[in-house]
Design an enzyme around this catalytic site. Structure first.
Site, PDB file in Angstrom:
ATOM      1  N   SER A   1      -9.667   1.998   3.282  1.00  0.00           N
ATOM      2  CA  SER A   1      -8.758   2.638   2.580  1.00  0.00           C
ATOM      3  C   SER A   1      -7.894   1.686   1.709  1.00  0.00           C
ATOM      4  O   SER A   1      -7.050   2.469   0.843  1.00  0.00           O
ATOM      5  CB  SER A   1      -7.991   3.775   3.414  1.00  0.00           C
ATOM      6  OG  SER A   1      -7.131   3.076   4.137  1.00  0.00           O
TER       7      SER A   1
ATOM      8  N   SER B   1      -9.640  -0.382   7.729  1.00  0.00           N
ATOM      9  CA  SER B   1      -9.146  -0.243   6.218  1.00  0.00           C
ATOM     10  C   SER B   1      -8.472  -1.340   5.667  1.00  0.00           C
ATOM     11  O   SER B   1      -8.170  -1.208   4.439  1.00  0.00           O
ATOM     12  CB  SER B   1      -8.062   1.170   6.617  1.00  0.00           C
ATOM     13  OG  SER B   1      -8.759   2.285   6.679  1.00  0.00           O
TER      14      SER B   1
ATOM     15  N   LYS C   1       1.045  -1.224  -0.052  1.00  0.00           N
ATOM     16  CA  LYS C   1       0.001  -0.037   0.108  1.00  0.00           C
ATOM     17  C   LYS C   1       0.886   1.333   0.077  1.00  0.00           C
ATOM     18  O   LYS C   1       1.873   1.372   0.695  1.00  0.00           O
ATOM     19  CB  LYS C   1      -0.856  -0.024   1.206  1.00  0.00           C
ATOM     20  CG  LYS C   1      -2.084   1.031   1.229  1.00  0.00           C
ATOM     21  CD  LYS C   1      -2.582   0.828   2.633  1.00  0.00           C
ATOM     22  CE  LYS C   1      -3.821   1.966   2.882  1.00  0.00           C
ATOM     23  NZ  LYS C   1      -4.578   1.540   3.954  1.00  0.00           N
TER      24      LYS C   1
END
Lengths: 383, 501
Positions: free
Chosen positions: B182, B206, B108
């Site tokens: 997210s 997330s 990420k």
């Protein structure tokens, strides 16, 4: 290290144990109570020298509270409200019309010592800081050099004065108190004294002239010998204090406190008393020997040789050696070309009447110029 | 709505199989390789069935196929190929760094990496070269030899549950749905075979939410278990580096590599024997052991099924009961205020952690040169922060302000303690808890508060710092919570659920 100073994304503040020990030692030296549990807080404001946009400090739990420091000379006991650990910001430097940012010291630990209002003049303020400086140096937690920023002072000044001192327009019995002014970043002991005195004079003059005074932050301009406004403090800034989530609560054990206490070296006040008792010195002289870097060790080493009496050694260290050391640009008496043994030998000659005081000063000058011969030899070869 | 959800998921599974089969027909060299489990890839490398270059090529091929998803911000193609070759060379000399040496990993884009940039989905960091690796990246890449194929797209600074809030394009699954957030990019990458595992971050759900929405496995460890050094901070007391995979035992296989005390993270847990227990239990899960649930007590959180429905948890509970676990209904009395508590604390910490972004020292979409520092600061933050980030910073500034702090932030931290206490009490009665993975709230994308509501099932575990796993269930994704430092328990239950569907 650079990444942390510059508040790089992804970096986290790490508390080092040395800071805690230094703070505990200083707290003990100042007779404070050390808190068994301390936390940290974030104090938020935006400024170019504050890379994180907040300073890590201790708002809720200062590491130590309620101490005192006796200032030799006036023998005043100045109450120490508290000690807190905090994170240093960077430094802004004005350069060719623009502002440069020096982040080298950002993120290093500071110990802030907060004293209660108890000092009555610039001279007292300077003496207080000088005494604190000597303690910090004795504990070896700082070299205490104000010109290099190892020791910094923010001085808060206000005036409390009776009406009768201000002029006929004032009710003679009334007590008038001026708003508190903070003088930031005074960079030397002499400047502390002058800044305080000039600020007191300014406040008094303003009162007499009926001018309005404000709670504000000012800086000291050494060339003008006056303080200048930096920013108004009328409205208190909202720092949005938040518990620092990255640094867990620190437990300061009794064992750690005991260990710091056991490892504490002789403090200036104690050293002074000991010099007076052991060498029959005057208190003033003992103070000077204790506070000038390297002077006490030099004095004691010289006395140990037994070549000259302590009174004479003290007088010469204070009156002759210190000045020459400073003149030669040396930091400490320990760095002087005249070693304690040599000095003691020289003074032995003086004490026995083999050498006049004036000639001895000449010999000392010769030694300071780098001549490594023994004083006896210098005297003989110079006739 | 719940029947609809079930129908949707079934349809999706069929659709994906169809898509895959269609591609298989049209691209003869297409292989099932990129959809293999992490452990399967490990075994295949060891047996010589395929090479690291095969794996990385397959992953890069998939990355190419899924461009429309915007799942990746950066493709490390050439570097990944070179790393794969180096890995194969090491393996030939029996010098592999670990059994995972050469296996593709997605990271990420809020984990700092030496290579490329670390944007955190924001214009504020679009040119930020971190020049160092986050601890978790270092552990998997440099120490274990995994190959980072690219950085994944995300809601800006970790703030968002839809994939709608990235400065670098909206993130969608191949069928045009929101993947959740997210860590939406990481979830799509794993779901679509562009990586065998992905690093994500889980602050309020997330990783768990996108994993649930994409039909894969998501794991948030005990807070402080995985190091946060190198993770661009959103909320300091809530952020956890976390994992996404297609298979639960894959998570267990990776955990020992990340389960390391790190002095660079002051919140890293320093309890060696507790850590060792987690790693050894995970190794057993990795080694295909049979998991015996006969003494397990599993509770269903009453308030969560009242909120989000019971289809998923009921199905899971039946499966576990058949395996000998004892099921009961449990209560987390303060569950209802956990969403508000979370959003007050998270936004407050965010407003603090994002105060450093002033455009002066790193990143930024351009150089801002106004007349004064404060003008520069204002311009930079106005332009380079997206709307959701600004919303949360302002909210946090408000709740930390002198006038409002007692009523909001201080209250919220007290509520947090109550929630944590609720869990502590319940875990005296049960060994693990079942909850839905998210509440389907019929999101109207444009309403920010509605978006927050999808987190209602995930924030309680975040507030309490306890570990949580989400797995696709037989009736919708289900979430398993365990006590602090009992991460392996959640993984054990998740394994049983996924293997008895």
């Amino acid at each position: 290290q650079f990444r942390k100073s510059a508040a790089y994304p992804g970096t986290l503040p790490v508390l080092n144990e040395a800071c805690i020990r230094h703070a505990v030692s200083l707290a003990l030296a100042l007779g404070c109570q050390v808190s068994p549990r301390v936390c940290f807080d974030r104090k938020h404001y935006f400024y170019p020298d504050l890379p994180h946009g907040f300073q890590i400090t201790q708002e809720r739990t200062p590491i130590a509270v309620n101490g005192q420091l006796q200032v030799p000379g006036t023998n005043k006991m100045v109450p120490i409200t508290h000690l807190q650990l905090e994170m240093d910001s960077g430094k802004t430097v004005a350069r060719d019309g623009s502002v440069a940012l020096d982040l080298n010291r950002a993120g290093s630990a500071l110990i802030e010592v907060v004293s209660a209002p108890a000092l009555a003049s610039g001279a007292e303020a300077a003496d207080f800081v000088r005494t604190l400086q000597a303690v910090a140096r004795a504990l070896d937690i700082s070299d205490g050099n104000m010109d290099q920023g190892s020791l910094r002072a923010d001085v808060n000044v206000n005036l409390r004065v009776q009406g009768r001192e201000l002029g006929s327009m004032f009710d003679p019995e009334a007590m008038i108190t001026t708003p508190r002014v903070e003088i930031k970043n005074v960079t030397g002991l002499r400047f502390i004294a002058k800044a305080v005195d000039s600020e007191l004079a300014r406040q008094l003059a303003a009162l007499r002239a009926g001018e309005e005074l404000f709670c504000e932050t000012r800086g000291y301009d050494a060339r003008e010998n006056a303080t200048r406004p930096l920013r108004r403090k009328e409205t208190r800034t909202d720092y949005r204090f938040t518990p620092e989530p990255d640094i867990p609560t620190v437990l300061i054990t009794q064992a750690l406190v005991d260990q710091c206490r056991a490892e504490m070296p002789e403090l200036p006040a104690a050293a002074c008393d000991r010099l007076v008792a052991s060498y029959a010195l005057r208190e003033d002289d003992a103070s000077i020997l204790v506070r000038e870097e390297g002077a006490r060790e030099y004095f004691e080493d010289a006395c140990q040789t037994g070549a000259a009496s302590p009174a004479l050694v003290a007088a010469w260290v204070i009156n002759e050696l210190l000045a020459r050391t400073r003149h030669a640009g040396l930091r400490s008496v320990a760095d002087s070309p005249a070693a304690p043994r040599a000095m003691a030998d020289l003074l032995g000659l003086v004490e026995r009447g083999d050498l006049s005081g004036q000639r001895a000063k000449d010999v000392l000058d010769i030694m300071f110029s780098g001549d490594e011969r023994a004083p006896r030899d210098i005297v003989r070869e110079a006739g | 709505p719940r029947d609809f959800q079930r129908a949707m998921l079934t349809a999706l599974r069929c659709a994906r199989a169809v898509v895959f089969v269609k591609r298989n027909l049209s691209r003869v060299h297409e292989s099932p390789l990129p959809f293999m489990s992490l452990r399967g890839a490990r075994d295949g490398l060891a047996s010589g069935e395929f090479t690291a270059v095969d794996l990385v090529d397959a992953a890069l091929g998939r990355m190419d196929d899924i461009r429309p998803t915007n799942a990746f911000t950066q493709n490390f193609g050439d570097a990944a190929e070179a790393a794969a070759e180096a890995s194969d060379a090491r393996r030939a000399k029996s010098q592999s760094l670990s059994p995972f040496d050469g296996i593709p990993l997605a990271v990420k884009d809020n984990f700092c990496t030496e290579r490329g940039v670390t944007t955190a989905g924001s214009a504020m960091l679009q040119s930020f070269s971190a020049l160092y690796d986050a601890t978790v990246v270092e552990s998997l890449e440099k120490q274990a030899g995994m190959v980072v194929v690219g950085k994944t797209n995300m809601d800006e600074f970790g703030m968002g549950s839809t994939g709608n809030h990235s400065r670098f394009g909206v993130i969608r699954t191949m069928d045009g749905r929101s993947p959740g957030g997210s860590s939406g990019g990481s979830a799509v990458a794993v779901m679509e075979g562009a990586a065998f595992a992905a690093l994500g971050s889980d602050t309020g759900g997330s990783v768990r939410l996108p994993a649930a929405k994409c039909g894969i496995v998501g794991y948030k460890p005990t807070y402080g278990l995985f190091s946060r050094h190198g993770l661009v901070t959103y909320a300091s007391s809530l952020d956890c580096p976390a994992l996404l995979t297609r298979n639960v035992r894959d998570i267990a296989a990776i955990v020992p590599h990340l389960n390391v005390y790190d002095t660079r993270d002051p919140t890293s847990i320093n309890l060696p024997s507790q850590r060792e227990r987690i790693s050894s239990e995970c190794r057993m899960i990795d080694q295909n052991n049979d998991i015996d649930l006969s003494d397990f007590r599993v509770g269903i959180v009453r308030e969560s099924i009242e909120d989000a429905g019971e289809a998923a948890t009921s199905a899971a509970a039946s499966q576990l009961a058949e395996k000998g676990a004892k099921i009961s209904l449990q209560s987390i009395p303060h569950y209802g205020i956990s969403l508000a508590t979370y959003y007050i604390i998270a936004t407050a910490e965010a407003s603090s952690n994002l105060a450093r972004y002033d455009g002066l020292r790193y990143g930024g979409s351009k150089v801002y040169e106004e007349n004064s520092f404060h003008e520069t600061l204002s311009q930079c933050r106005a332009n380079d922060f997206g709307d959701e980030v600004k919303r949360r910073i302002l909210t946090g500034t408000f709740t930390l302000s002198q006038e409002h702090r007692a009523a909001f932030f201080d209250k919220a931290t007290q509520c947090r303690r109550l929630i944590a206490n609720d869990f502590q009490r319940v875990f005296e009665e049960v060994d693990a808890l079942l909850l839905p993975s998210f509440a389907e709230s019929g999101i109207v994308d444009s309403d920010p508060v509605n978006e927050y509501r999808t987190d209602s099932c995930t924030v309680p575990a975040s507030l309490a710092g306890i570990p949580a796993v989400t797995v696709p269930g037989s009736n919708g994704p289900v979430q398993i919570l365990a006590p602090l430092l009992r991460d392996h328990r959640a993984l054990q239950i998740a394994t049983v659920l996924s293997e008895t569907r």
